[in-house]
Design a protein around this motif. Structure first.
Motif, short mmCIF file in Angstrom:
data_model
loop_
_atom_site.label_atom_id
_atom_site.label_comp_id
_atom_site.label_asym_id
_atom_site.label_seq_id
_atom_site.Cartn_x
_atom_site.Cartn_y
_atom_site.Cartn_z
N LEU A 152 2.24 31.67 10.22
CA LEU A 152 3.26 32.64 9.81
C LEU A 152 2.64 33.72 8.92
N ARG A 153 1.81 33.30 7.98
CA ARG A 153 1.19 34.26 7.05
C ARG A 153 0.31 35.26 7.79
N TYR A 171 6.71 36.05 6.13
CA TYR A 171 6.12 35.13 5.15
C TYR A 171 6.52 35.56 3.73
N ILE A 173 2.51 27.34 8.22
CA ILE A 173 2.49 28.32 7.13
C ILE A 173 1.36 29.32 7.34
#
Length: 89
Positions: free
Chosen positions: A42-43, A50, A39
């Protein structure tokens, strides 16, 4: 479909179901170990993707239209929806 595949399905030993179950189990274990890192990556690396994923999860699905029968599982459910459309509770 071959006799062997039919017999294995009848016995509840469908190889595809086992493969799917094994895959989901492995995926869940991998997510438990690496999910937060994925996560974060991706962010930081793809904030647009995202945001797209977050928006899909954050927005509830729209209520189905009154004439939408796609969620009906039985003839009884279809009958109830038809009756509701003509005003019968």
């Amino acid at each position: 479909m071959s006799r062997t595949r039919k017999a294995s399905k009848a016995n509840g030993n469908d190889p595809r179901q086992k493969l799917t179950g094994d895959f989901v189990t492995a995926l869940q274990a991998d997510w438990q170990l690496h999910g937060p890192d994925i996560i974060e990556a991706l962010r930081t690396q793809n904030p647009f993707k995202y945001a797209e994923i977050v928006s899909r999860l954050a927005v509830p699905d729209a209520a189905p239209a009154p004439d939408d029968y796609s969620q009906c599982q039985t003839q009884l459910e279809i009958g109830k929806k038809l009756l509701e459309q003509v005003g019968v509770p």
